[in-house]
Design a protein around this motif. Structure first.
Motif, short mmCIF file in Angstrom:
data_model
loop_
_atom_site.label_atom_id
_atom_site.label_comp_id
_atom_site.label_asym_id
_atom_site.label_seq_id
_atom_site.Cartn_x
_atom_site.Cartn_y
_atom_site.Cartn_z
N GLY A 157 -19.91 -26.85 23.79
CA GLY A 157 -19.03 -25.84 24.35
C GLY A 157 -19.75 -24.52 24.55
N ASP B 105 -15.25 -29.12 17.40
CA ASP B 105 -15.30 -29.46 18.82
C ASP B 105 -16.25 -30.64 19.06
OD1 ASP B 105 -13.49 -27.47 19.37
OD2 ASP B 105 -14.95 -26.08 20.23
N TYR B 106 -17.37 -30.65 18.35
CA TYR B 106 -18.31 -31.78 18.43
C TYR B 106 -17.63 -33.07 17.99
CZ TYR B 106 -21.97 -34.94 16.80
OH TYR B 106 -22.75 -36.05 16.55
N GLY C 161 -26.14 -33.27 24.73
CA GLY C 161 -24.99 -32.79 25.49
C GLY C 161 -24.65 -31.36 25.13
N PRO D 255 -19.40 -34.77 23.94
CA PRO D 255 -19.97 -33.54 24.52
C PRO D 255 -20.03 -33.65 26.05
CG PRO D 255 -21.68 -34.86 23.45
CD PRO D 255 -20.38 -35.53 23.17
N HIS D 256 -20.12 -32.50 26.68
CA HIS D 256 -20.29 -32.44 28.13
C HIS D 256 -21.71 -32.83 28.47
CE1 HIS D 256 -16.42 -30.43 28.39
NE2 HIS D 256 -16.82 -29.68 27.37
N ASP D 257 -21.87 -33.37 29.65
CA ASP D 257 -23.20 -33.77 30.12
C ASP D 257 -24.11 -32.56 30.21
OD1 ASP D 257 -25.26 -34.42 32.37
OD2 ASP D 257 -24.39 -36.36 31.80
N VAL E 89 -24.31 -29.90 33.18
CA VAL E 89 -23.48 -28.70 33.41
C VAL E 89 -24.30 -27.43 33.24
CG1 VAL E 89 -21.36 -29.86 32.69
CG2 VAL E 89 -22.58 -28.42 31.06
#
Length: 146
Positions: free
Chosen positions: A68, A132-133, A65, A138-140, A143
């Motif tokens: 950021g 952040d992790y 993922g 996480p974002h896919d 993105v």
């Protein structure tokens, strides 16, 4: 005057509360960083993250993922970096692989061990990306459009 940000990638690899880090020589001192580096010509962001992790640590990873995207201007030289930070899982270790020039060692460290050594961070992004992790998920990977 022209301004050109540098595009970089970094990878967060975590196993049992320990994070894969690199100890590298920078400016005459040993600093800690995630496996990270610059995007090369004709390379995707994903390819760069996998390549840099292998070259700097000897670990082949599978990206899981996107943690950021960060904008950071280094106080030491005024250069602006755009960092795309990925989450990854370890796949296979090549312990005899020669690591990139300047890399002293690949280390597994806890967040607390890192937090207690801010004088050794290459930049403040190290702990910010880990936090952040940990805040996840996480974002896919979708993105990232190649």
């Amino acid at each position: 005057m022209s301004w050109h940000p540098h595009i970089t990638v970094a990878t967060i690899v975590e196993v049992d509360g320990r994070f894969l880090m690199v100890e590298e020589s920078k400016g005459g001192r040993l600093v800690l960083n995630q496996p990270a580096g610059h995007l090369e010509p004709h390379e995707t962001l994903r390819q760069a993250a996998v390549r840099e992790t292998l070259e700097e640590t000897g670990w082949e990873v599978a990206l899981a993922g996107v943690v950021g995207i960060y904008l950071y201007t280094a106080p030491s030289n005024g250069v602006t970096y755009q960092r795309v930070c990925f989450a990854a899982t370890p796949v296979r270790h090549e312990p005899h692989r020669e690591l990139d020039s300047g890399i002293v060692a690949a280390l597994w460290m806890t967040r607390d061990e890192l937090a207690n050594q801010p004088e050794r961070w290459r930049s403040e992004l190290i702990l910010r990306c880990i936090d952040d992790y940990l805040a996840g998920p996480p974002h896919d990977l979708a993105v990232i459009r190649d």
